[in-house]
Scaffold this motif. Structure first.
Motif, PDB file in Angstrom:
ATOM      1  N   GLY A  52       0.701  -1.222   0.047  1.00 39.02           N
ATOM      2  CA  GLY A  52       0.013  -0.046  -0.123  1.00 39.02           C
ATOM      3  C   GLY A  52       0.787   1.447   0.006  1.00 39.02           C
ATOM      4  N   LEU A  53       0.208   2.457   0.455  1.00 40.44           N
ATOM      5  CA  LEU A  53       0.707   3.688   0.227  1.00 40.44           C
ATOM      6  C   LEU A  53       1.760   3.535   1.464  1.00 40.44           C
ATOM      7  N   PRO A  54       3.134   4.589   1.090  1.00 45.20           N
ATOM      8  CA  PRO A  54       4.109   4.515   2.199  1.00 45.20           C
ATOM      9  C   PRO A  54       4.108   5.698   3.081  1.00 45.20           C
ATOM     10  N   PHE A  55       3.018   6.363   3.272  1.00 47.02           N
ATOM     11  CA  PHE A  55       2.993   7.857   3.998  1.00 47.02           C
ATOM     12  C   PHE A  55       2.467   7.332   5.606  1.00 47.02           C
ATOM     13  N   GLY A  56       3.550   6.476   6.176  1.00 46.16           N
ATOM     14  CA  GLY A  56       3.153   6.605   7.699  1.00 46.16           C
ATOM     15  C   GLY A  56       3.374   7.858   8.480  1.00 46.16           C
ATOM     16  N   PRO A  57       3.281   7.728   9.648  1.00 54.17           N
ATOM     17  CA  PRO A  57       3.176   9.055  10.762  1.00 54.17           C
ATOM     18  C   PRO A  57       4.234   9.916  10.339  1.00 54.17           C
ATOM     19  N   HIS A  58       3.706  11.069  10.220  1.00 54.69           N
ATOM     20  CA  HIS A  58       4.726  12.466   9.907  1.00 54.69           C
ATOM     21  C   HIS A  58       3.744  13.710  10.292  1.00 54.69           C
ATOM     22  N   PRO A  59       4.749  14.770  10.455  1.00 56.45           N
ATOM     23  CA  PRO A  59       4.193  15.872  11.164  1.00 56.45           C
ATOM     24  C   PRO A  59       3.953  17.011   9.858  1.00 56.45           C
ATOM     25  N   HIS A  60       2.892  17.745  10.246  1.00 51.22           N
ATOM     26  CA  HIS A  60       2.717  19.106   9.493  1.00 51.22           C
ATOM     27  C   HIS A  60       2.600  20.337  10.231  1.00 51.22           C
ATOM     28  N   ARG A  61       2.809  21.500   9.808  1.00 53.46           N
ATOM     29  CA  ARG A  61       2.302  22.694  10.525  1.00 53.46           C
ATOM     30  C   ARG A  61       2.464  23.896   9.467  1.00 53.46           C
ATOM     31  N   MET A  94      -7.332  18.719   4.904  1.00 50.99           N
ATOM     32  CA  MET A  94      -6.460  18.399   6.386  1.00 50.99           C
ATOM     33  C   MET A  94      -6.132  19.920   6.602  1.00 50.99           C
ATOM     34  N   THR A  95      -6.412  20.576   7.294  1.00 48.12           N
ATOM     35  CA  THR A  95      -5.574  22.030   8.001  1.00 48.12           C
ATOM     36  C   THR A  95      -4.743  21.704   9.129  1.00 48.12           C
ATOM     37  N   ALA A  96      -3.595  21.591   8.976  1.00 46.00           N
ATOM     38  CA  ALA A  96      -2.426  21.265   9.628  1.00 46.00           C
ATOM     39  C   ALA A  96      -2.288  22.410  10.894  1.00 46.00           C
ATOM     40  N   GLY A  97      -2.554  23.711  10.341  1.00 46.51           N
ATOM     41  CA  GLY A  97      -2.596  24.699  11.556  1.00 46.51           C
ATOM     42  C   GLY A  97      -1.241  24.576  12.300  1.00 46.51           C
ATOM     43  N   PRO A 127      -2.385  31.757   5.297  1.00 46.98           N
ATOM     44  CA  PRO A 127      -1.860  33.142   5.629  1.00 46.98           C
ATOM     45  C   PRO A 127      -1.219  33.013   6.998  1.00 46.98           C
ATOM     46  N   ALA A 128      -0.468  34.244   7.309  1.00 43.51           N
ATOM     47  CA  ALA A 128       0.349  34.426   8.587  1.00 43.51           C
ATOM     48  C   ALA A 128      -0.567  34.064   9.891  1.00 43.51           C
ATOM     49  N   LYS A 129      -1.723  34.958   9.679  1.00 48.26           N
ATOM     50  CA  LYS A 129      -2.655  34.972  10.723  1.00 48.26           C
ATOM     51  C   LYS A 129      -3.502  33.620  10.964  1.00 48.26           C
ATOM     52  N   ASP A 130      -3.388  32.794  10.250  1.00 48.75           N
ATOM     53  CA  ASP A 130      -4.071  31.468  10.384  1.00 48.75           C
ATOM     54  C   ASP A 130      -2.929  30.248  10.703  1.00 48.75           C
ATOM     55  N   LYS A 131      -1.866  30.348  10.559  1.00 46.71           N
ATOM     56  CA  LYS A 131      -0.846  29.220  10.569  1.00 46.71           C
ATOM     57  C   LYS A 131      -0.827  28.557  11.779  1.00 46.71           C
ATOM     58  N   MET A 132      -1.241  29.257  13.091  1.00 45.36           N
ATOM     59  CA  MET A 132      -1.365  28.345  14.094  1.00 45.36           C
ATOM     60  C   MET A 132      -2.748  28.071  14.631  1.00 45.36           C
ATOM     61  N   VAL A 133      -3.604  27.916  13.768  1.00 50.02           N
ATOM     62  CA  VAL A 133      -5.091  27.630  13.996  1.00 50.02           C
ATOM     63  C   VAL A 133      -5.293  26.251  14.306  1.00 50.02           C
ATOM     64  N   GLU A 134      -6.166  25.664  15.358  1.00 53.96           N
ATOM     65  CA  GLU A 134      -6.536  24.364  15.539  1.00 53.96           C
ATOM     66  C   GLU A 134      -6.640  23.486  14.440  1.00 53.96           C
ATOM     67  N   GLN A 172     -15.651  24.832   3.205  1.00 60.54           N
ATOM     68  CA  GLN A 172     -15.265  25.998   3.202  1.00 60.54           C
ATOM     69  C   GLN A 172     -14.031  26.456   4.104  1.00 60.54           C
ATOM     70  N   PRO A 173     -13.120  26.744   3.052  1.00 58.88           N
ATOM     71  CA  PRO A 173     -11.686  26.869   3.623  1.00 58.88           C
ATOM     72  C   PRO A 173     -11.633  28.177   4.595  1.00 58.88           C
ATOM     73  N   LEU A 174     -10.462  28.364   5.385  1.00 62.78           N
ATOM     74  CA  LEU A 174     -10.307  29.789   5.948  1.00 62.78           C
ATOM     75  C   LEU A 174      -9.843  30.826   4.868  1.00 62.78           C
ATOM     76  N   ALA A 175      -9.178  30.342   4.120  1.00 61.82           N
ATOM     77  CA  ALA A 175      -8.838  31.596   2.992  1.00 61.82           C
ATOM     78  C   ALA A 175      -9.841  31.263   1.696  1.00 61.82           C
ATOM     79  N   ASP A 176      -9.837  32.418   0.842  1.00 58.46           N
ATOM     80  CA  ASP A 176     -10.596  32.099  -0.296  1.00 58.46           C
ATOM     81  C   ASP A 176      -9.699  31.219  -1.273  1.00 58.46           C
ATOM     82  N   ILE A 177      -9.711  30.111  -1.205  1.00 58.58           N
ATOM     83  CA  ILE A 177      -9.117  29.275  -2.077  1.00 58.58           C
ATOM     84  C   ILE A 177     -10.378  28.258  -2.769  1.00 58.58           C
ATOM     85  N   GLN A 178     -10.500  28.187  -4.292  1.00 55.03           N
ATOM     86  CA  GLN A 178     -11.532  27.960  -4.792  1.00 55.03           C
ATOM     87  C   GLN A 178     -10.828  26.711  -5.604  1.00 55.03           C
TER      88      GLN A 178
END
Length: 284
Positions: A52-61, A94-97, A127-134, A172-178
């Motif tokens: 299967g796919l090789p993407f085991g546990p890994h972090p994002h922010r 997925m919003t890593a935030g 955007p910078a204002k949303d990088k640390m959202v939940e 409905q994303p945080l930023a206006d991404i269509q």
């Protein structure tokens, strides 16, 4: 009519036994603000009893991943407590935030039986204002995504986010991404108005299209200038298009591995927080 700056061909970048083409970034294009990264996995056919796919546990922010499952499936799990198995035609947003750990692997059934697999994963900046959202996760199966059928079936739009031909997107994303995926039958045409200040993300997944007079093949990314509001797209064969647009953030981008922030200091803090367990603890 929006003019074309350059056509960028995705480069082969296999991951273990997974056929992968990277459309962004490559030597010819770093990013299309706020679109950061696109991997095109497959198409390929997995045998029975595969790994299967090789993407085991890994972090994002600091950004969002949008995953399009064209064939096969993805089993998602993350330290925010989200779990799902999404099949063909579905998406994951997925919003890593502020940070989490996730895994994207194949379901036990797919590993047992095998079958065709084709997946796109797009990274979209925050955007910078949303990088640390939940952190947030949305997994949707194909029937949960609004669709618009035009020209007696010659064009079919799956509205992922934003507004497409009168249909509101599923997310409905945080930023206006269509974002949308669009299927063309040969001869199908689509006309769109996208204001000149917005970045267009135009990637041909399958088949051949003509956009504003330029022929584009599968696994090509079109980079547009910021000089017109009009797109005319025609199917030269049956084709699949990943299309997005957004107003550029015009903020500093510092990317290192799985983190995308605005400064080097923030990248260092991301690694420190991850090592300190602030992204959650992985549980099998």
């Amino acid at each position: 009519m929006r003019t074309i700056k350059h056509l960028h061909r995705a480069v082969s970048a296999p991951i273990a036994d997974l056929v992968t083409y990277r459309a962004l970034p490559t030597q010819s294009v770093e990013h299309l603000d706020p679109f950061l990264f696109l991997n095109h996995h497959g198409p390929q056919v997995y045998p029975a009893n595969n790994r299967g796919l090789p993407f085991g546990p890994h972090p994002h922010r600091g950004f969002e991943t949008v995953t399009f499952i064209l064939e096969g499936d993805i089993m998602h799990q993350d330290t925010g407590g989200h779990q799902s198995i999404i099949g063909p035609g579905g998406i994951q947003w997925m919003t890593a935030g502020r940070g989490l750990i996730h895994a994207e692997i194949s379901s036990p059934e797919f590993k047992k039986t095998g079958g065709p697999l084709e997946i796109l994963q797009l990274w979209v900046n925050l955007p910078a204002k949303d990088k640390m959202v939940e952190p947030r996760y949305i997994g949707l199966q194909e029937p949960e995504i609004p669709s618009v059928v035009l020209q007696e079936g010659r064009v079919a739009i799956k509205a992922i986010s934003g507004n497409w031909a009168g249909a509101a997107g599923a997310v409905q994303p945080l930023a206006d991404i269509q974002l949308a995926t669009i299927n063309f039958l040969e001869g199908g045409t689509l006309e769109l108005n996208i204001t000149a200040e917005r970045t267009i993300f135009f990637y041909v997944v399958r088949g051949r299209l003509r956009v504003n007079g330029q022929e584009v093949e599968a696994r090509q990314l079109v980079e547009f200038n910021y000089d017109g509001d009009y797109l005319h797209v025609e199917g030269l064969s049956d084709a699949v298009l990943l299309l997005g647009h957004a107003k550029p953030f015009q903020e500093p981008i510092v990317a290192y591995g799985p983190f995308v922030m605005n400064t080097e200091k923030e990248i260092q803090e991301a690694y420190q927080d991850y090592q300190a367990g602030k992204f959650g603890r992985w549980e099998e």
